[in-house]
Structures are given as structure tokens and as C-alpha cells.
Design an enzyme around this catalytic site. Structure first.
Site, short mmCIF file in Angstrom:
data_model
loop_
_atom_site.label_atom_id
_atom_site.label_comp_id
_atom_site.label_asym_id
_atom_site.label_seq_id
_atom_site.Cartn_x
_atom_site.Cartn_y
_atom_site.Cartn_z
N ARG A 15 0.83 -1.20 0.00
CA ARG A 15 0.00 0.00 0.00
C ARG A 15 0.87 1.25 0.00
NH1 ARG A 15 -3.61 -1.36 5.19
NH2 ARG A 15 -1.61 -2.29 5.77
N LYS A 75 1.58 2.22 7.33
CA LYS A 75 1.93 1.45 8.52
C LYS A 75 2.87 2.24 9.43
CE LYS A 75 0.85 -2.05 9.48
NZ LYS A 75 -0.33 -2.36 10.34
N TYR A 94 -1.12 4.66 10.66
CA TYR A 94 -1.52 3.69 11.67
C TYR A 94 -0.31 3.43 12.56
CZ TYR A 94 -5.66 2.48 8.88
OH TYR A 94 -6.84 2.51 8.19
N HIS A 96 -0.74 1.94 16.21
CA HIS A 96 -1.00 0.80 17.10
C HIS A 96 0.07 0.73 18.20
CE1 HIS A 96 -4.18 -0.60 14.43
NE2 HIS A 96 -3.34 -0.50 13.41
N GLU A 118 -5.91 5.13 13.74
CA GLU A 118 -6.83 4.21 14.41
C GLU A 118 -7.53 4.81 15.63
OE1 GLU A 118 -2.80 3.35 16.33
OE2 GLU A 118 -3.56 3.80 14.31
N ASP A 270 -2.58 -6.42 15.17
CA ASP A 270 -1.95 -5.11 15.29
C ASP A 270 -2.06 -4.54 16.70
OD1 ASP A 270 -0.86 -4.57 12.79
OD2 ASP A 270 -2.78 -4.00 11.95
#
Length: 366
Positions: A15, A75, A94, A96, A118, A270
Site C-alpha cells: 500500500r 503502517k 496507523y 498501534h 486508528e 496489530d
């Protein structure tokens, strides 16, 4: 503002942080966008597409991080990127954090402004930047689970939909949120018998209303989970506690109650995973076996369908990116309650309660 879009370097992550269409919306508002060469290649977007949208193509990831006031990624940064992130630089991706103390410490040390997709949260409690990837991951969990149920890859040898004269496979979905509903929808579409569990009765009533009759709901408890895992072929872990570690709903001792070749897919990996035996895997090496139970715990499942995932992600992140670019992060977060909830670590301070609690730290004020 100067916005940098680096190439993702996490294992098999294809991605990219933004589509050319998203870049165009920024450049037409006189923002400068730097895109690393071949950043979008894995998603089907090429350097010329970005150039036509007004981006400047840079050769290296170092150049992108050095040029951008804000970095837009997919990510969380990995170790090779830690030293590239500058103090006061905005990183929007993201993260996490609750699942990685190493990442948390690295971002504290960097002095950057870390805004996590998130935890951006609307007034109704929905997580608009997590929803599209949860939709993708929920649907993929069944696709992958069905594949790994095949005998050559150590599964039970069960076809989820069955055939005339043979009963369909049984799927247990833990969590009736976005992931769980999408997983149940896909499994039901294949003809499997589906049980979906949650502790939220309002959500279970909703699922009961929208799903076909071969999807049944059940209130989740350790007792009911222990009972159902004995008869299921595929178990999907789709439990999310916003910004915090996922609860361990299936413990290691429960594996012995499952039939050999049962497949478990942990979409919550995740956030640390909702199975005690969860260990993050990659698309290159996606599974492992414990107690004859096949575990699929790929930490970036949507990365396997990067075109769909990148377009879906940009659709929801772009309005927030534009707000950050137009106003700067401080004014943007002051004027947008949902965006302010995305602030996780700001200039060395942990400002998000669940992350602080995960590592026994104090929440600090900006």
C-alpha cells in the site's frame, strides 16, 4: 505545507499513503507533495501518475523524510525509519502503539507529533480511518481462512460452503464490530454456518436483524467460547478496544479443545492479538502451527490487496490530511474533536490514556 509520502518498507506492504487523486487535491491548494520513487508501484500507481498530479518525485526515503513537514504513511514506522523522523514533524499513519513498547519509546525520543489513524474518533464513537481497513481485513479473514483450511497447508480439509450431501463448515467470529460483520457476511456468502459473539447486546441485535438465518448470534463469555471452539473449523478474532491491547479471549490451553487442523485468524494482531498464542506474521510467511491449530496472524492483511486498500484509505484520510495541511496540526486539532483524539504522542509526551496505561506511564498534557 510540505507533505512527504515515503515508500512503505514493512515486509510485503504494497500500500501507499496516498493515491494520485489525493495528491492532486493537495497540490491544487498550493501544498508541496514529495513522493518517493516507486512508492505507489505495488498499488498500481506510477511515478508519472503522481507527477501529473503535481507531486515532486524523490529518490530516497531519507529525502522524503527530510523534505516533509508532515509524513503521510500507511503502517507504523519500523526501526530503519526511527532516525529519519524529526522533532516537531507530524507523522500521520496507523501506529498501534499499545502493541509495541519499542515503537512507543522511539517516537517519544523523536519529538515528533504522532497522529494515529486508528484513534481518530467521531462523536458517535466510530473510527472513520480504521473502518475501511477493518472492512478489508474482515472480508480477507474468511478468504484466507478458507484457503488455510485446505489439507495441503495443514488445515482440516474442509470446504466452508460444503456441497450437496455434506454439511458446510462452521465459523466462529469473535467480535460483532466492523471486522466481525464483514467476516460473517463473507462466510455466510460462501454458505458456511456462522456464529458471531460479542458482549454488546445492542450490536448482536443489529447483526441478528441484518444477517441471513444461518448466521446466529451468541453472547460472549469464556464458557460459550470454550463450548463453541470444539466444533468450529475456522475462528476469526475481530475484537478491538480503541487504542489499547486486545483482550486474550482464547488462551493456549484452549487449543487442545480444538480439532486438529482448525484455523484461527487473528485480525486484532496489530493490537497485540486476541489469542494468547498470537505472534505477528507476514504475507511471506503467514502461518504457524501450535497444538495442531493453524494460526494466521498477518499484521498487515489489507496489504495483500493494495489497490483496493489504498483507494479505500485515501477516501477517508484525505479530509483530515487537508485540514492538517491547511491549518497546521495545532489549529486543526483544536477545531476538530475527532482529529484531536488521533493525537497519541506529542513532542515526547504520551497524551493518549490507553497507550500510557499499556506501559504504566502517566498521561501528559500537551
Amino acid at each position: 505545507m510540505k507533505i512527504g509520502i515515503p515508500k512503505e518498507i514493512k515486509n510485503n506492504e504494497n500500500r501507499v499513503g496516498m493515491t494520485p487523486a489525493g495528491v492532486f487535491e493537495l497540490t491544487k491548494r498550493n501544498h508541496t507533495v514529495y513522493v518517493q520513487t516507486r512508492a505507489g508501484f505495488g498499488s498500481g500507481f506510477f511515478d508519472k501518475d503522481y507527477q501529473e498530479a503535481g507531486a515532486i518525485i524523490l529518490d530516497t526515503i531519507d529525502d522524503v523524510y527530510a523534505s516533509g513537514d508532515m509524513i503521510v504513511k500507511v503502517k507504523e514506522p519500523i526501526q530503519e525509519e526511527y532516525q529519519l523522523i524529526r522533532r516537531n514533524q507530524v507523522v500521520f499513519t496507523y501506529f498501534h502503539f499499545a502493541s509495541s513498547e519499542e515503537l512507543t519509546e522511539a517516537m517519544i525520543k523523536s519529538g515528533a507529533v504522532c497522529i494515529a489513524y486508528e484513534t481518530v474518533e467521531e462523536a458517535d464513537g466510530s473510527l472513520p480511518l480504521l473502518i475501511p481497513m477493518s472492512e478489508v481485513a474482515g472480508r480477507m479473514s474468511i478468504q484466507q481462512g478458507a484457503k488455510y483450511l485446505e489439507k495441503p497447508i495443514k488445515g482440516r480439509g474442509v470446504l466452508l460452503g460444503g456441497v450437496p450431501g455434506v454439511e458446510p463448515g462452521k465459523v466462529l467470529v469473535l467480535g460483532a464490530g466492523v471486522v466481525g460483520i464483514q467476516a460473517a457476511k463473507m462466510a455466510a456468502g460462501l454458505g458456511a454456518h456462522v456464529t458471531i459473539m460479542d458482549i454488546n447486546m445492542k450490536q448482536l441485535r443489529y447483526v441478528n436483524d441484518i444477517m441471513p438465518s444461518h448466521v446466529v448470534t451468541e453472547f460472549s463469555s469464556e464458557y460459550t467460547i470454550r463450548k463453541r471452539i470444539k466444533e468450529c473449523d475456522l475462528i476469526i478474532g475481530g475484537v478491538l478496544i480503541k487504542g489499547a491491547k486486545a483482550p486474550k479471549l482464547i488462551t493456549k490451553d484452549m487449543l487442545k479443545d480444538m480439532r486438529p487442523g482448525t484455523v484461527v485468524v487473528d485480525v486484532a494482531v496489530d493490537q497485540g492479538g486476541c489469542f494468547e498464542t498470537t505472534m505477528a506474521t507476514t504475507h511471506q510467511d503467514p502461518t504457524y502451527v501450535i497444538e495442531d491449530v493453524v494460526h494466521y496472524c498477518v499484521a498487515n492483511m489489507p496489504g495483500a490487496v493494495p489497490y483496493t486498500s489504498t483507494v479505500a484509505l485515501t477516501n477517508v484520510t484525505l479530509p483530515y490530511i487537508l485540514k492538517l495541511a491547511n491549518q497546521g496540526w495545532e489549529k486543526a486539532c483544536e477545531s476538530s474533536e475527532p482529529l484531536s483524539k488521533g493525537l497519541n504522542i506529542v513532542k515526547g509526551k504520551v497524551v493518549y490514556r490507553e497507550i500510557a496505561e499499556a506501559f504504566n506511564r502517566e498521561v501528559e498534557l500537551v
